[in-house]
Design a protein around this motif. Structure first.
Motif, PDB file in Angstrom:
ATOM      1  N   ASN A 190      -8.171   2.505   0.496  1.00  0.00           N
ATOM      2  CA  ASN A 190      -7.768   1.264  -0.169  1.00  0.00           C
ATOM      3  C   ASN A 190      -6.391   1.457  -0.798  1.00  0.00           C
ATOM      4  OD1 ASN A 190      -8.197   2.498  -2.805  1.00  0.00           O
ATOM      5  ND2 ASN A 190     -10.393   2.108  -2.536  1.00  0.00           N
ATOM      6  N   LEU A 191      -5.956   0.504  -1.609  1.00  0.00           N
ATOM      7  CA  LEU A 191      -4.596   0.557  -2.154  1.00  0.00           C
ATOM      8  C   LEU A 191      -4.358   1.780  -3.039  1.00  0.00           C
ATOM      9  CD1 LEU A 191      -3.883  -3.146  -3.183  1.00  0.00           C
ATOM     10  CD2 LEU A 191      -3.560  -2.033  -0.973  1.00  0.00           C
ATOM     11  N   ASP A 192      -5.365   2.190  -3.781  1.00  0.00           N
ATOM     12  CA  ASP A 192      -5.194   3.253  -4.767  1.00  0.00           C
ATOM     13  C   ASP A 192      -5.729   4.597  -4.323  1.00  0.00           C
ATOM     14  OD1 ASP A 192      -3.961   1.587  -6.679  1.00  0.00           O
ATOM     15  OD2 ASP A 192      -5.905   0.791  -7.278  1.00  0.00           O
ATOM     16  N   ASN A 193      -6.419   4.625  -3.211  1.00  0.00           N
ATOM     17  CA  ASN A 193      -6.932   5.875  -2.641  1.00  0.00           C
ATOM     18  C   ASN A 193      -6.698   5.826  -1.135  1.00  0.00           C
ATOM     19  OD1 ASN A 193      -8.484   7.376  -4.964  1.00  0.00           O
ATOM     20  ND2 ASN A 193      -8.998   5.212  -5.168  1.00  0.00           N
ATOM     21  N   PHE A 194      -5.613   6.464  -0.727  1.00  0.00           N
ATOM     22  CA  PHE A 194      -5.096   6.298   0.632  1.00  0.00           C
ATOM     23  C   PHE A 194      -4.650   7.655   1.153  1.00  0.00           C
ATOM     24  CE2 PHE A 194      -1.721   5.685   3.660  1.00  0.00           C
ATOM     25  CZ  PHE A 194      -2.014   4.519   4.343  1.00  0.00           C
ATOM     26  N   GLY A 195      -5.050   7.973   2.376  1.00  0.00           N
ATOM     27  CA  GLY A 195      -4.615   9.223   2.982  1.00  0.00           C
ATOM     28  C   GLY A 195      -5.536  10.376   2.626  1.00  0.00           C
TER      29      GLY A 195
END
Length: 227
Positions: free
Chosen positions: A182-187
């Motif tokens: 999501n936007l705040d937890n990515f990769g």
């Protein structure tokens, strides 16, 4: 025609030709920022100068070609946050590039959840865009509003920042990258050859690489050198 006036007109004509030549070649081009996606560091409709002679590096604003059904062909501006072979990761809302905090020292805009009193104060001081303000909570007695991190820190609101947890779903991000991000937890995501990763400074609103995918390196038309 008097000689001084004639010389002035000639010089103005030469400058006009030089400016358009530099703009046409991309060496010195003036762009207008078309969105609020880079607040607080680039205001809507603010002017900037970009050059294709300056090799961009992570942290630079870049101008790149974009095409979508809503706006057609246009130039977008976002911050370069990952070059080919870089490993990009967003953990709890903080960007890391190759394991290093890339957000440190830069003022961004994020969503914060405020009380009515705090909202009224910020509304008076900041005059925020009401488009992105919403009431939240079981009783709808809290207000979620985009604020600059600098303002939030100065007013002791850092803990009110809205951060998605790892389990929160974002269908758009998941569809593009085929991962439960999501936007705040990515990769973490390793940037492939001839691609770059861009983010807007208005982190919770910007339509950047999280929403549209990686950008072709060949679509970059310039690095912002004056803003």
């Amino acid at each position: 025609m008097k000689k001084p006036l004639k010389i002035t007109l000639i010089l103005l004509g030469i400058l006009f030709v030089i400016y358009h030549l530099l703009s046409w070649t991309g060496i010195f081009t003036v762009y207008s920022n078309p969105t609020t996606s880079n607040l607080p560091n680039l205001e809507l409709d603010s002017k900037m100068v970009a050059s294709n002679l300056t090799e961009p590096k992570n942290g630079d604003f870049i101008c790149y070609k974009n095409q979508n059904g809503r706006l057609g062909n246009h130039i977008r501006v976002h911050r370069l946050c990952g070059m080919e072979n870089d490993i990009v990761e967003i953990k709890n809302g903080t960007l890391f590039i190759n394991g290093k905090n890339a957000d440190k020292g830069t003022d961004f805009v994020h969503f914060y959840v405020l009380t009515e009193e705090e909202f009224q104060k910020s509304k008076t001081e900041l005059k925020p865009d009401l488009t992105f303000i919403s009431r939240v909570g079981e009783k709808k007695d809290s207000i979620m509003i985009p604020l600059s991190d600098q303002y939030a820190k100065a007013n002791r609101l850092e803990l009110r920042r809205k951060i998605a947890n790892e389990l929160d779903e974002n269908s758009i991000v998941q569809k593009i990258f085929n991962e439960n991000w999501n936007l705040d937890n990515f990769g973490p995501l390793k940037i492939p050859s001839n691609k770059v990763f861009v983010l807007g400074d208005n982190r919770d609103i910007a339509e950047d690489s999280r929403f549209v995918g990686l950008i072709d390196k060949s679509d970059i038309v310039g690095t912002v050198i004056i803003k």
